[in-house]
Design a protein around this motif. Structure first.
Motif, short mmCIF file in Angstrom:
data_model
loop_
_atom_site.label_atom_id
_atom_site.label_comp_id
_atom_site.label_asym_id
_atom_site.label_seq_id
_atom_site.Cartn_x
_atom_site.Cartn_y
_atom_site.Cartn_z
N HIS A 163 -14.13 2.05 3.58
CA HIS A 163 -13.47 0.87 3.02
C HIS A 163 -12.18 1.30 2.33
CE1 HIS A 163 -15.09 2.43 -0.76
NE2 HIS A 163 -14.25 1.63 -1.39
N GLU A 164 -11.32 0.34 2.07
CA GLU A 164 -10.17 0.53 1.19
C GLU A 164 -10.42 -0.26 -0.09
OE1 GLU A 164 -6.43 -0.46 2.94
OE2 GLU A 164 -6.22 1.51 3.86
N ASP A 165 -10.05 0.33 -1.22
CA ASP A 165 -10.07 -0.43 -2.46
C ASP A 165 -8.90 -1.41 -2.45
OD1 ASP A 165 -12.02 0.70 -4.70
OD2 ASP A 165 -11.36 2.38 -3.45
N THR A 212 -3.54 -2.12 -1.88
CA THR A 212 -4.62 -1.55 -1.08
C THR A 212 -4.46 -0.03 -1.07
OG1 THR A 212 -3.55 -1.48 1.10
CG2 THR A 212 -4.40 -3.59 0.36
N CYS A 213 -5.58 0.66 -1.19
CA CYS A 213 -5.53 2.12 -1.26
C CYS A 213 -6.93 2.67 -1.01
CB CYS A 213 -5.02 2.58 -2.62
SG CYS A 213 -5.91 1.83 -4.02
N ARG A 214 -6.99 3.97 -0.84
CA ARG A 214 -8.29 4.61 -0.69
C ARG A 214 -8.24 6.00 -1.32
NH1 ARG A 214 -8.25 5.33 5.84
NH2 ARG A 214 -7.13 3.37 5.67
N TYR A 234 -0.13 7.98 1.52
CA TYR A 234 -1.09 8.94 0.96
C TYR A 234 -0.65 10.38 1.19
CZ TYR A 234 -4.04 4.76 1.34
OH TYR A 234 -4.54 3.49 1.25
N ALA A 246 -13.23 -4.89 -1.79
CA ALA A 246 -13.35 -3.83 -0.80
C ALA A 246 -12.97 -4.39 0.56
CB ALA A 246 -14.77 -3.28 -0.75
N VAL A 250 -15.26 7.71 4.51
CA VAL A 250 -14.73 6.57 3.76
C VAL A 250 -14.72 5.36 4.70
CG1 VAL A 250 -12.72 5.62 2.58
CG2 VAL A 250 -13.33 8.02 2.25
N SER A 258 0.86 -1.18 0.00
CA SER A 258 0.00 0.00 0.00
C SER A 258 0.90 1.23 0.00
CB SER A 258 -0.90 0.02 1.25
OG SER A 258 -1.73 1.16 1.26
#
Length: 254
Positions: free
Chosen positions: A245-247, A173-175, A111, A207, A243, A108
């Motif tokens: 969840h994480e994508d 994993t990211c958001r 950010y 998700a 937000v 990940s």
């Protein structure tokens, strides 16, 4: 180790364990090019996989090594190796024997230079701690612009492609990131474009919930800062939501 809470961008252990269990088999090599405090390595070890991780910050690689040692002392069947260095040059850092052998790359990106971290209330207000990455002079992508982050991540994924065996999997994993109430950055979409540009093929989007689900209802676990940001934005007329969840992008090397 309890000190693992000092990392500002921790990987969710259940997310890492589920990805490793789903996309690899016992004995496989799992690699994390930005391993932080070593969550990916620890979960890989407990599932009987071999883990290699790189991180640019010595304070976190020392913590990752302590977590690897703890997992070994707890009887983990796999092994873990931690390397201090810049992951954009990962092929110069990993053992030559690992090239073309990894079954999974799990990571990940940062950010930004910091997160909400940990807080405590004092008589003079709320104080943050453990919310910043290291010094910007070490090349940490967390301190760069969005374009530098994406360029650096492209370098990392291009090298990770070489580390993967044919048919190997990459899980990112990211958001999304909100820099201002009206500036919502589609980081997952940007990272998907970067991943496909180096030849990785998307196969699944998942998700990872950052909330509990009870009686069919989502119960958020947002921080105080996240709640405050949403309330401020709504007061200004911007229909912001938390937000929850994480994508999780799942891609493969053909």
């Amino acid at each position: 180790m309890p000190e693992s809470s000092s990392h500002p961008g921790k990987m969710l252990p259940n997310l890492a364990a589920n990805a490793i269990r789903t996309y690899t088999a016992p004995g496989d090599l799992v690699f994390d090019p930005m391993c932080g405090s070593g969550t990916t390595l620890v979960e890989a070890m407990h599932l009987g996989r071999e883990g290699i991780g790189i991180d640019i910050e010595p304070r976190f690689t020392a913590l990752a090594e302590a977590n690897v040692a703890l997992a070994s002392s707890q009887g983990a069947a796999g092994s873990g190796r931690v390397i201090t260095g810049d992951a954009t040059k990962l092929l110069d850092l990993v053992p030559a024997s690992a090239v073309g052998k990894a079954g999974l790359v799990l990571t990940s990106p940062p950010y930004g230079r910091g997160t909400h971290g940990l807080v405590r209330a004092t008589s003079t207000g709320v104080r943050k701690r453990d919310h910043l990455y290291g010094d910007r002079s070490d090349g940490n992508l967390a301190y760069g612009s969005w374009s530098r982050l994406l360029d650096g991540f492209e370098q990392i994924l291009a090298a990770s492609y070489q580390l993967l065996r044919p048919g190997g999997t990459v899980v990112i994993t990211c958001r999304p990131v909100r820099r201002r109430p009206d500036d919502f950055v589609d980081l997952p979409g940007e990272l998907l474009a970067v991943a496909t540009s180096v030849g990785l093929v998307p196969v699944e989007r998942c998700a990872a919930m950052l909330a509990a689900v009870r009686d069919g209802q989502i119960v958020h676990r947002a921080s105080m800062f996240g709640l405050m940001a949403v309330r401020r934005a709504r007061a200004e007329g911007v229909p912001v939501h938390l937000v929850a969840h994480e994508d999780v992008w799942v891609l493969r090397r053909p």
